[in-house]
Design an enzyme around this catalytic site. Structure first.
Site, PDB file in Angstrom:
ATOM      1  N   GLU A  91       0.815  -1.200   0.000  1.00  0.00           N
ATOM      2  CA  GLU A  91       0.000   0.000   0.000  1.00  0.00           C
ATOM      3  C   GLU A  91       0.857   1.262   0.000  1.00  0.00           C
ATOM      4  O   GLU A  91       1.951   1.294   0.566  1.00  0.00           O
ATOM      5  CB  GLU A  91      -0.921  -0.019   1.229  1.00  0.00           C
ATOM      6  N   CYS A 104       3.459   8.203   1.654  1.00  0.00           N
ATOM      7  CA  CYS A 104       3.961   7.159   2.541  1.00  0.00           C
ATOM      8  C   CYS A 104       4.165   5.904   1.687  1.00  0.00           C
ATOM      9  O   CYS A 104       3.220   5.386   1.095  1.00  0.00           O
ATOM     10  CB  CYS A 104       2.922   6.933   3.639  1.00  0.00           C
ATOM     11  N   CYS A 111       6.554  -7.959   6.461  1.00  0.00           N
ATOM     12  CA  CYS A 111       7.733  -7.507   7.209  1.00  0.00           C
ATOM     13  C   CYS A 111       8.177  -8.627   8.135  1.00  0.00           C
ATOM     14  O   CYS A 111       7.345  -9.307   8.737  1.00  0.00           O
ATOM     15  CB  CYS A 111       7.404  -6.256   8.015  1.00  0.00           C
ATOM     16  N   CYS A 115       6.488  -6.753  14.687  1.00  0.00           N
ATOM     17  CA  CYS A 115       6.088  -5.996  15.887  1.00  0.00           C
ATOM     18  C   CYS A 115       4.655  -6.373  16.269  1.00  0.00           C
ATOM     19  O   CYS A 115       3.807  -6.566  15.404  1.00  0.00           O
ATOM     20  CB  CYS A 115       6.188  -4.498  15.613  1.00  0.00           C
ATOM     21  N   CYS A 118       1.611  -4.160  14.963  1.00  0.00           N
ATOM     22  CA  CYS A 118       1.609  -3.762  13.556  1.00  0.00           C
ATOM     23  C   CYS A 118       0.982  -4.848  12.697  1.00  0.00           C
ATOM     24  O   CYS A 118       1.384  -6.012  12.749  1.00  0.00           O
ATOM     25  CB  CYS A 118       3.041  -3.497  13.100  1.00  0.00           C
ATOM     26  N   SER A 219      11.584   3.955  15.489  1.00  0.00           N
ATOM     27  CA  SER A 219      10.409   3.484  16.212  1.00  0.00           C
ATOM     28  C   SER A 219      10.839   2.937  17.559  1.00  0.00           C
ATOM     29  O   SER A 219      11.386   1.841  17.642  1.00  0.00           O
ATOM     30  CB  SER A 219       9.720   2.398  15.382  1.00  0.00           C
ATOM     31  N   LEU A 220      10.586   3.697  18.603  1.00  0.00           N
ATOM     32  CA  LEU A 220      11.098   3.338  19.930  1.00  0.00           C
ATOM     33  C   LEU A 220      10.087   2.493  20.711  1.00  0.00           C
ATOM     34  O   LEU A 220      10.389   1.391  21.139  1.00  0.00           O
ATOM     35  CB  LEU A 220      11.427   4.626  20.679  1.00  0.00           C
ATOM     36  N   CYS A 344      -1.388   4.532  10.014  1.00  0.00           N
ATOM     37  CA  CYS A 344      -0.176   3.784  10.361  1.00  0.00           C
ATOM     38  C   CYS A 344      -0.519   2.424  10.919  1.00  0.00           C
ATOM     39  O   CYS A 344      -1.372   2.310  11.796  1.00  0.00           O
ATOM     40  CB  CYS A 344       0.596   4.476  11.470  1.00  0.00           C
TER      41      CYS A 344
HETATM   42  N1  SAH Z   1       9.272  -0.617   9.611  1.00  0.00           N
HETATM   43  C1  SAH Z   1       9.459   0.756   9.847  1.00  0.00           C
HETATM   44  C2  SAH Z   1       8.609   1.641   8.992  1.00  0.00           C
HETATM   45  C3  SAH Z   1       7.187   1.213   8.752  1.00  0.00           C
HETATM   46  S1  SAH Z   1       6.114   1.281  10.134  1.00  0.00           S
HETATM   47  C4  SAH Z   1       9.275   1.078  11.317  1.00  0.00           C
HETATM   48  O1  SAH Z   1       8.821   0.234  12.060  1.00  0.00           O
HETATM   49  O2  SAH Z   1       9.630   2.182  11.708  1.00  0.00           O
HETATM   50  C5  SAH Z   1       5.837   3.022  10.282  1.00  0.00           C
HETATM   51  C6  SAH Z   1       5.393   3.469  11.656  1.00  0.00           C
HETATM   52  O3  SAH Z   1       4.073   3.006  11.938  1.00  0.00           O
HETATM   53  C7  SAH Z   1       6.282   2.944  12.760  1.00  0.00           C
HETATM   54  O4  SAH Z   1       6.614   3.945  13.680  1.00  0.00           O
HETATM   55  C8  SAH Z   1       5.411   1.926  13.399  1.00  0.00           C
HETATM   56  O5  SAH Z   1       5.775   1.713  14.720  1.00  0.00           O
HETATM   57  C9  SAH Z   1       4.043   2.533  13.274  1.00  0.00           C
HETATM   58  N2  SAH Z   1       2.965   1.569  13.463  1.00  0.00           N
HETATM   59  C10 SAH Z   1       2.961   0.273  13.125  1.00  0.00           C
HETATM   60  N3  SAH Z   1       1.785  -0.289  13.458  1.00  0.00           N
HETATM   61  C11 SAH Z   1       1.030   0.661  14.026  1.00  0.00           C
HETATM   62  C12 SAH Z   1      -0.302   0.709  14.534  1.00  0.00           C
HETATM   63  N4  SAH Z   1      -1.082  -0.360  14.528  1.00  0.00           N
HETATM   64  N5  SAH Z   1      -0.751   1.875  15.008  1.00  0.00           N
HETATM   65  C13 SAH Z   1       0.010   2.968  14.987  1.00  0.00           C
HETATM   66  N6  SAH Z   1       1.271   3.003  14.496  1.00  0.00           N
HETATM   67  C14 SAH Z   1       1.779   1.861  14.024  1.00  0.00           C
HETATM   68 FE1  SF4 Z   2       7.796  -4.120  10.370  1.00  0.00          FE
HETATM   69 FE2  SF4 Z   2       7.702  -1.530  11.060  1.00  0.00          FE
HETATM   70 FE3  SF4 Z   2       5.523  -3.083  11.242  1.00  0.00          FE
HETATM   71 FE4  SF4 Z   2       7.530  -3.440  12.944  1.00  0.00          FE
HETATM   72  S1  SF4 Z   2       6.260  -1.610  12.744  1.00  0.00           S
HETATM   73  S2  SF4 Z   2       6.447  -5.056  11.849  1.00  0.00           S
HETATM   74  S3  SF4 Z   2       9.284  -3.024  11.622  1.00  0.00           S
HETATM   75  S4  SF4 Z   2       6.584  -2.522   9.378  1.00  0.00           S
END
Ligand code: SAH
Ligand code: SF4
Length: 382
Positions: A91, A104, A111, A115, A118, A219-220, A344
């Site tokens: 997407e 974006c 991935c 996480c 996510c 992403s912390l 996101c």
């Molecule tokens: N893999 C990379 C970039 C893609 S994710 C990363 O993790 O940074 C982009 C952002 O979306 C990241 O900060 C991630 O933590 C956030 N994100 C992922 N899933 C989410 C969710 N369900 N709600 C809000 N933010 C989310």
């Molecule tokens: Fe991958 Fe970023 Fe999603 Fe974590 S938040 S699973 S690194 S896309």
């Protein structure tokens, strides 16, 4: 198979031209036709010699991923679903704002980091995107938007690598793609307006600093290793101390004088007052040593399989206040495009139906699939 010219940065295209027996400078003309004018066919590139156009037609092509669907949100956000084959999709989301247009972009189908919060992570890893597939998202979106908004000028001013995938785990495709975005003969985006977001692939942060320093978002999501390991499994390999050291080193090369830390707000998991205080202690130690940073709190966008819930707005605000009172610049991310699942972490790109049928039906009801982009954008203007 002929070469997809979206795969090349300017240097790559110059080498390609040389292989065709052409002068390197032809690449500049060709590159401008492709990226600045959005040409799709070589015969339209009228200032190139006919012989070159013929050679190109025989040896090369220009194509982005096929568009599967296109949705327009009430707030003007547009989401495209691109077919990557094998039953997978990625997407791309366009987010218009008063002073900028942000795209974006996805870097992988699925991935591998996995996480917990996510939806892409839950989907698992399918494959890396090629440079052409990454650049193609920008090429398609920019020229589509120019045409349909009837704008001659650039529409997309910012790119964030925050779509599906971990960009630093697809490094060799990412770097040429970034170079195309930055090149004055390409999209001419400023380094400050191109952001790579990473879950913390430490060695690649160091390489990015040398190869193509752009704005960095990390992403912390947690103030300590044990919680971060639970949320971002990559933390086992690259724990917080190493990650923060890498961020610090990156600053010496970065186009901005700060790193953005993203923090997804999960109810009862990482959003408590004590956790905000722990985060302040963690960050203060580093800022006093010179690591400047900003925090971006992202209200969690829920999806059923996560078993997690979004923090209340009051809790997000309280958390933000604790950080700002400690002198840490903190913003709360406005959720955009959530009515079309473009927010996101909602990017699942799932065409194989890994979710339950009921949920899919519900989702589809909410999605507006417009038969024609023309109609869709014209509607918006009225
Ligand atoms: N893999 C990379 C970039 C893609 S994710 C990363 O993790 O940074 C982009 C952002 O979306 C990241 O900060 C991630 O933590 C956030 N994100 C992922 N899933 C989410 C969710 N369900 N709600 C809000 N933010 C989310
Ligand atoms: Fe991958 Fe970023 Fe999603 Fe974590 S938040 S699973 S690194 S896309």
């Amino acid at each position: 198979m002929t070469a997809n010219l979206l795969d090349y940065d300017l240097e790559g295209l110059a080498l390609f031209c040389e292989r065709l027996g052409e002068k390197r400078y032809r690449a500049v003309q060709l590159f401008r036709w492709i990226h600045q004018k959005g040409a799709v066919r070589f015969e339209d590139m009228t200032d190139l010699a006919k012989s070159l156009r013929e050679k190109l037609t025989m040896t090369a092509h220009l194509s982005a991923l096929p568009v599967m669907s296109q949705n327009l949100s009430k707030d003007g956000t547009i989401k495209w679903l691109f077919d990557v084959g094998g039953g997978d999709a990625v997407e791309t989301v366009f987010i218009p704002e008063d002073d900028r247009g942000t795209l974006c972009i996805s870097s992988q189908a699925g991935c591998a980091v996995g996480c917990r919060f996510c939806s892409t992570g839950h989907q698992g890893f399918s494959r890396n995107l090629s440079t052409a597939e990454i650049v193609g998202q920008l090429w398609f979106a920019e020229h589509f938007l120019r045409k349909h908004l009837r704008q001659a000028e650039r529409v997309i001013s910012n790119v964030v690598m925050m779509g599906m995938g971990e960009p630093l785990q697809n490094y060799s495709s990412l770097i040429p793609a970034l170079r195309v975005m930055l090149d004055d003969h390409g999209y001419g985006l400023s380094r400050r307006r191109v952001t790579v977001s990473t879950s913390g692939v430490v060695p690649m942060i160091d390489r990015l600093a040398l190869d193509c320093p752009v704005a960095l978002a990390v992403s912390l999501h947690a103030p300590n290793d044990s919680l971060r390991e639970d949320l971002v499994p990559l933390n086992r390999k690259y724990p917080l101390a190493e990650l923060l050291d890498a961020c610090h080193r990156y600053l010496a090369h970065a186009p901005r004088d700060f790193i953005t830390f993203e923090y997804c707000m999960l109810d009862g998991v990482n959003d408590q007052v004590e956790q905000a205080q722990e985060l302040v202690r963690l960050v203060r130690e580093r800022t006093s040593a010179g690591l400047t940073c900003k925090f971006n709190l992202i209200p969690f966008n829920p999806f059923p399989a996560s078993g997690l819930t979004r923090s209340s707005m009051a809790q997000v605000q309280l958390f933000a206040r604790i950080l700002s009172d400690a002198g840490i610049v903190t913003t709360i991310r406005k959720t955009r495009g959530d009515d079309i699942d473009a927010a996101c972490g909602q990017l699942a790109g799932d065409v194989r139906d890994r979710t339950g049928v009921e949920e899919r039906i519900l989702r589809q009801r909410r999605i507006v699939i417009s038969p024609s982009p023309n109609v869709m954008l014209a509607d918006r203007a009225h």
